[in-house]
Write an enzyme that holds these catalytic residues in place. Structure first.
Site, short mmCIF file in Angstrom:
data_model
loop_
_atom_site.label_atom_id
_atom_site.label_comp_id
_atom_site.label_asym_id
_atom_site.label_seq_id
_atom_site.Cartn_x
_atom_site.Cartn_y
_atom_site.Cartn_z
N GLU A 101 -11.74 10.89 6.36
CA GLU A 101 -10.25 10.47 5.80
C GLU A 101 -9.77 11.93 5.41
OE1 GLU A 101 -8.52 7.67 3.42
OE2 GLU A 101 -9.84 6.19 3.78
N ASN B 256 -14.03 0.48 0.95
CA ASN B 256 -13.37 1.94 1.00
C ASN B 256 -13.04 2.55 -0.27
OD1 ASN B 256 -11.08 3.84 2.38
ND2 ASN B 256 -9.98 2.74 0.56
N GLU B 257 -13.60 3.63 -0.69
CA GLU B 257 -13.45 4.28 -1.68
C GLU B 257 -13.90 3.73 -3.34
OE1 GLU B 257 -10.16 7.13 0.04
OE2 GLU B 257 -9.33 5.64 -1.52
N TRP C 196 1.04 -1.20 -0.11
CA TRP C 196 -0.04 -0.07 0.03
C TRP C 196 1.00 1.43 -0.04
CZ3 TRP C 196 -4.65 -1.76 -0.95
CH2 TRP C 196 -5.82 -0.92 -1.15
N ASP C 197 0.41 2.44 -0.13
CA ASP C 197 1.27 3.40 0.07
C ASP C 197 1.86 3.98 1.42
OD1 ASP C 197 -1.25 4.44 1.10
OD2 ASP C 197 -1.49 6.16 -0.37
N TRP C 198 1.45 3.18 2.24
CA TRP C 198 2.13 3.35 3.53
C TRP C 198 2.79 1.99 4.16
CZ3 TRP C 198 -0.87 -0.24 5.54
CH2 TRP C 198 -2.09 -0.25 5.05
#
Length: 920
Positions: free
Chosen positions: A595, A497-498, A231-233
């Site tokens: 968020e 989510n999204e 993921w981006d983290w």
């Protein structure tokens, strides 16, 4: 349901060869048919029952855990070791010394081979009971990660393909005195790729994550923790393993599989009720009748029901009336009351078999998601009413606490969740790209008053809707709702989510002509399957299909709205790294901010554990490798540059530490500005926008040691943001902002009663610890659970009144106080960016440390005003009472609460004091 099993005595069909080179397009798993019908309930005379706790000894089931040490081997047998269950391959290899810490430096990429291999867990076990005495013996897996063939004594029981399901296999006809069990895993990466290849007709995007994430492809084709593919983290570690308990269960007649209770308040009668649902596996070919006795001693409530269990999946639902002569204490979120629970005993006495006694906690709370027209505004409200009281939701978003779930202990969860509560949070959103958390997570949330917005595990992707996939998802949702619905902390189910936004805003560049195919799939998955199961299983809490969503407006528009980010409906996610984050006008005046956030780096002591000295630079290969968000490091620099001077030290390590400090200062100040904006917008409508009733910043915790949006570092250390959260989520908070040359101060309150207070405003020049002017305004009413202006003055008049003040030379501080009583924290408002501030001086910071009981007192001293004073004690685990503050007095007392034993000497040796003027 989520229990998958072969019928007792049925012949087990031979399984096709489990080949790694050509994985099957679908893995057939036999599912148990659910028996129809509900048992009739008749109220009987109260019956006194004796007997031991749990299951009575006479004929009670045998339960034998297979936890512990298993044999673990890779696909060609070249690697053989011991592997703990529950556990995964990576942690087993690390524990055996065959690999380094997977989080060290570049190991996430170096160890990709582990996830590409096919691993097998196996062991021999003796059956610890006479299996011939039992009508049914099951092998139960609470969680298998993820794609595996299950064999016992060389007989294939079935296959697993969903990390989030419970699997139960009937082994009555194959169990022996000594047994050999094998769990043969297929690489999740290989399986996902093959499932994608087998999906004919049209693609299901996204295919792969952005290259900066260094991840794996087609995560949406496997029912597994989505962020395990990167993921981006976070890193890519697509694990394999038996990640939850595995056990043998043997029983006669019937066996209790699920037990849940939910509370219900009837307004017309002003009475509480409890709905108890018990789901059994009934082995008997005939219905079984019996009694159920429910006892809640503290509420002097005892009821007896006669029940009938139908063969197959026998389900009974009981409605317990709570004695009205006793005042029931409701469960309240953190900051709004107690989290009262009542001890309850439920005893099942059936005509055949054995007595079952369940001990549980009964909680009483109501929840409504209110979406109603608002006077003076288009659209609808979006807020939660708990026990008939509107609650402003304050908190963050939860991600998995580790890439390797077996490393997430009760203590890990307790530390992180307690840190959320200590920062005045009352809610967390369990985000849909991770896992449904373990039971202990929700138990702790129940205990400390943290409300949970619970996503189902679908995130930032479109998903297939073939029959096998939908059946697996229905089983998953059924299992998770049955497992979790007793928890009062869970206030909302959310489908994904999204993913509504992904279709509405065409993230994946789908041609317009094909759009309807994906909308149809979306409705099929989240509405006709997930929502249908949730409504059947749990009517006690609301459901939304996505986040962000326009709520009822999205429903009206066919579940995919034209603009899911519309501020007049539902919730919003907001990210913009190009804005100056100190400018509150850049933020959406939304109904609910679920968020938002900004990145920072974790502290040097956290990074040091997984790096070497050559990595300690903001532009090193390591720093670039660890950043999984495109241009993330540059975006932080840009944001810092708006309001601060960038470090210029010639000492590379000092420069790196200075950068880390500035990213944390920037993040804390950005999220403070944005959150305070959401809080002061709760009671007003301006140009049709407002009534903001929730602020959940992204994100609470970290999965590894890397730059991210988190306020808690991997391991639990508080970043400066978390200390700021303790303040900007305070129950009583004065907030200042400027609009068109006017300074406003709002009184923001979560308190349940109005407060008569004094507003005290103190203005300093940057060059002196002596205030240049003090303003006191008495008789200020701060309204309960609202945010209203309590002070207003033009900036020019304000500065004129304070003699020699200019925007660049002065800073404003303010607090709310009651003589001899209530007092808010002291907040501050910067009149200019700090890179333009005039008069700031290099300060000498010093501290003395003393001990009192179980905590330590830091007496801090300064020779000048010091912005963003940071105390850091390296690897010593604990937290300070406050941190990152503006120091305007010569002396300040800060308390350190250790999480493990330490000493004055250790603290003094480890202490680093930093303020903004130390950055050169």
């Amino acid at each position: 349901m989520a229990v998958r099993r072969l019928r007792r005595g049925a012949a087990v069909p031979p399984a096709p060869a489990f080949r790694s080179s050509q994985p099957p397009c679908s893995l057939p798993v036999r599912r148990a048919a659910a028996a129809e019908g509900r048992a009739a309930l008749l109220l009987l005379l109260l019956v006194a029952v004796g007997g031991p706790a749990g299951v009575s000894a006479a004929g009670g089931p045998e339960v034998h855990s297979l936890r512990g040490s298993w044999r673990l081997s890779n696909g060609n047998g070249s690697v053989v070791l011991r592997g703990e269950v529950p556990g995964c391959v990576h942690t087993a290899l690390h524990r055996a010394g065959l690999i380094q810490d997977p989080y060290y430096r570049f190991n996430d990429v170096m160890y990709r081979w582990i996830s590409l291999d096919n691993w097998t867990y196996s062991r021999t076990f003796k059956t610890p009971f006479d299996f011939r005495k039992w009508q049914k013996v099951n092998l139960v897996f609470e969680g298998v990660d993820t794609v595996a063939q299950i064999l016992i004594n060389n007989v294939t029981l079935g296959r697993t393909d969903n990390m989030f399901n419970r699997y139960s296999f009937d082994i009555t006809s194959v169990i022996k005195e000594v047994n050999f069990i094998e769990v043969c895993f297929l690489s999740a990466i290989s399986y996902a790729a093959e499932q994608n290849r087998c999906h004919k007709g049209y693609s299901i995007p996204p295919a792969c994550p952005p290259p900066v994430q260094k991840g794996e492809c087609h995560a949406n084709f496997i029912r597994k923790e989505q962020c395990s593919f990167s993921w981006d983290w976070g890193p890519s570690f697509p694990t394999q393993g038996i990640w939850k308990d595995v056990r043998i269960e043997a029983y006669n007649h019937y066996h209790l599989v699920y037990f849940s209770l939910t509370s219900l308040f009837v307004k017309s009668t002003q009475k509480w009720h409890l709905e108890i649902e018990a789901i059994f596996d009934v082995v008997s070919s005939k219905p079984i009748v019996g009694l159920v006795i429910v006892n809640i001693p503290k509420l002097q409530t005892q009821q007896t029901f006669n029940v009938t269990l139908q063969p197959g999946e026998g389900s009974i639902v009981l409605l317990v009336n709570i004695n009205k002569s006793f005042a029931v204490e409701a469960w309240w979120p953190n900051g709004h009351g107690k989290q009262t629970g009542y001890n309850m005993t439920t005893t099942f006495i059936m005509e055949a078999g054995y007595q079952i006694e369940r001990f549980s906690k009964a909680y009483f709370r109501t929840v409504e998601l209110v979406q109603e027209p608002i006077h003076g505004s288009p659209g609808l409200s979006f807020y939660f009413r708990i026990n008939d009281r509107p609650i402003f939701i304050k908190g963050s978003n939860w991600i998995p606490a580790d890439s390797f779930q077996d490393r997430v202990t009760y203590d890990t969860l307790r530390l992180l969740l307690k840190s959320a509560a200590d920062a005045n949070m009352n809610a967390l959103r369990v985000w849909g790209g991770g896992v449904y958390e373990q039971d202990e997570f929700y138990d702790i949330c129940d205990e400390i008053g943290i409300m949970i917005w619970q996503d189902f595990m679908f995130a930032c992707a479109l998903y297939p809707t073939d029959q096998n996939y939908l059946e697996s998802v229905r089983a998953e949702v059924t299992h998770q709702v049955r497992r979790l619905k007793s928890h009062p902390s869970i206030i909302l189910w959310s489908g994904n989510n999204e993913n509504e936004a992904a279709i509405a805003n065409n993230w994946f560049s789908i041609p317009y002509a094909d759009r309807e195919v994906y909308i149809k799939d979306y409705v099929m998955l989240y509405v006709k399957n997930i929502r249908e199961v949730v409504l059947a299983e749990d009517k006690s809490r609301p459901f939304v299909a996505s986040s962000p969503t326009n709520g009822l407006e999205s429903v009206k528009e066919g579940w995919v709205s034209q603009n899911p980010y519309d501020t007049h409906y539902g919730d919003t996610h907001f990210y913009d790294y190009s804005i100056d984050c100190w400018n509150w006008t850049a933020y959406p005046k939304t109904r609910f901010a679920s968020e938002y956030g900004f990145q920072s780096w974790p502290s040097f002591s956290t990074i040091k554990k997984v790096s070497s000295s050559e990595d300690w630079s903001y532009t090193s290969n390591f720093s670039l490798h660890r950043q999984h968000h495109e241009n993330g490091n540059d975006q932080m620099l840009q944001q810092i540059g708006y309001n601060f001077k960038l470090p210029q030290s010639t000492d590379p390590i000092k420069k790196f530490k200075d950068m880390i400090y500035l990213t944390q200062v920037m993040q804390a100040q950005c999220v403070k500005t944005e959150t305070e904006f959401y809080r002061f917008s709760q009671s007003e409508i301006i140009k049709g926008e407002g009534y903001t009733m929730g602020a959940l910043y992204w994100q609470l915790n970290d999965i590894w040691q890397a730059p991210s949006w988190a306020s808690l570092e991997y391991g639990g250390k508080w970043k400066l943001l978390h200390y700021f959260a303790q303040n900007f989520f305070a129950p009583l908070l004065p907030v200042a902002y400027e609009d068109k040359g006017v300074l406003y101060i709002y009184g923001v309150s979560d308190l349940h009663v109005d407060q008569k207070l004094t507003l005290r405003v103190v203005v300093y020049t940057w060059s002196s610890l002596e205030p240049v002017c003090i303003l006191s305004k008495g008789g200020v009413t701060v309204k309960a659970q609202s945010a209203l202006p309590i002070y207003k003055e033009s900036i020019n008049d304000f500065l004129e009144r304070c003699q020699n003040c200019t925007r660049k030379s002065c800073v404003v501080t303010f607090c709310l106080m009651e003589e001899g009583g209530l007092q808010s924290l002291t907040n501050h408002h910067f009149l200019s960016s700090l890179k333009d501030a005039v008069g700031l001086q290099k300060t000498q910071l010093s501290a003395s440390v003393s001990q009192q009981d179980d905590f330590y007192i830091f007496d801090l001293y300064t020779t000048a005003i010091a912005p963003f004073v940071s105390l850091d004690v390296g690897n010593i685990k604990g937290r300070f009472s406050e941190n990152g503050f503006l120091m305007t007095e010569k002396k300040k007392v800060v308390i350190f609460y250790p999480w493990e034993p330490t000493s004055i000497e250790e603290l003094e040796e480890s202490l680093t004091l930093t303020s903004l003027m130390d950055i050169v």
